[in-house]
Design an enzyme around this catalytic site. Structure first.
Site, PDB file in Angstrom:
ATOM      1  N   GLY A  18     114.999  32.659  14.950  1.00  0.00           N
ATOM      2  CA  GLY A  18     114.943  32.436  16.463  1.00  0.00           C
ATOM      3  C   GLY A  18     114.327  33.364  17.137  1.00  0.00           C
ATOM      4  O   GLY A  18     113.621  33.107  18.272  1.00  0.00           O
ATOM      5  N   ASP A  19     114.424  34.727  16.824  1.00  0.00           N
ATOM      6  CA  ASP A  19     113.639  35.909  17.416  1.00  0.00           C
ATOM      7  C   ASP A  19     112.132  35.449  17.484  1.00  0.00           C
ATOM      8  O   ASP A  19     111.441  35.641  18.483  1.00  0.00           O
ATOM      9  CB  ASP A  19     114.080  37.158  16.775  1.00  0.00           C
ATOM     10  CG  ASP A  19     113.168  38.287  17.252  1.00  0.00           C
ATOM     11  OD1 ASP A  19     113.366  38.629  18.397  1.00  0.00           O
ATOM     12  OD2 ASP A  19     112.299  38.819  16.483  1.00  0.00           O
ATOM     13  N   VAL A  20     111.673  35.027  16.357  1.00  0.00           N
ATOM     14  CA  VAL A  20     110.244  34.879  16.118  1.00  0.00           C
ATOM     15  C   VAL A  20     109.965  33.856  16.916  1.00  0.00           C
ATOM     16  O   VAL A  20     108.860  33.526  17.727  1.00  0.00           O
ATOM     17  CB  VAL A  20     109.762  34.565  14.771  1.00  0.00           C
ATOM     18  CG1 VAL A  20     108.309  34.216  14.570  1.00  0.00           C
ATOM     19  CG2 VAL A  20     109.935  35.908  13.980  1.00  0.00           C
TER      20      VAL A  20
END
Length: 142
Positions: A18-20
């Site tokens: 999710g961060d990416v």
């Protein structure tokens, strides 16, 4: 090719994805209209910071235009509970904001893998919220 079962992934694994995905979304929103690279980087960093993600999550939970399903609420809890202690990388971050940002990133990772259409709906909601936040900030500066 390995296949994954998103329901068996841990909160930190979902948040890692999710961060990416969130950063790519933010960068794609900020790249136009064209701006100096230093300004672009400053704007992206401001929006991907844990504190801003926490702000987004608080508004998402209260939103009537994007209602979280029971499963999505469970994913948020899984992501939030995955954060234990303070790592070297988040010394400047409020622990609550860090937990919220991890929860939001876990939800994004989950939706990106399991339901791309729903992920797109979430990003549309975020785009509107970011735009609203930006306009509000501009009005306060005038």
């Amino acid at each position: 090719k390995k296949s994954c079962n998103v329901n068996q992934m841990g909160g930190t694994d979902l948040a890692y994805i999710g961060d990416v995905v969130f950063e790519l979304f933010v960068r794609s929103q900020q790249v136009w209209p064209s701006q100096r690279t230093s300004d672009l980087q400053h704007n992206v960093v401001r929006l991907v910071r844990a504190e801003y993600q926490s702000h987004l999550l608080q508004h998402l939970k209260q939103s009537t235009s994007f209602c979280l399903s029971e499963k999505e609420a469970q994913i948020l809890a899984r992501g939030r509970n995955a954060v234990t202690g303070r790592s070297k990388n988040n010394r400047r971050t409020n622990p609550g904001a860090y937990q919220d940002s991890t929860a939001l990133e876990a939800l994004i990772g989950y939706l990106y893998i399991s339901d791309p259409a729903r992920c797109a709906e979430l990003f549309l909601w975020m785009k509107d919220k970011m735009s609203s936040d930006s306009q509000h900030k501009l009005k306060n500066l005038e």
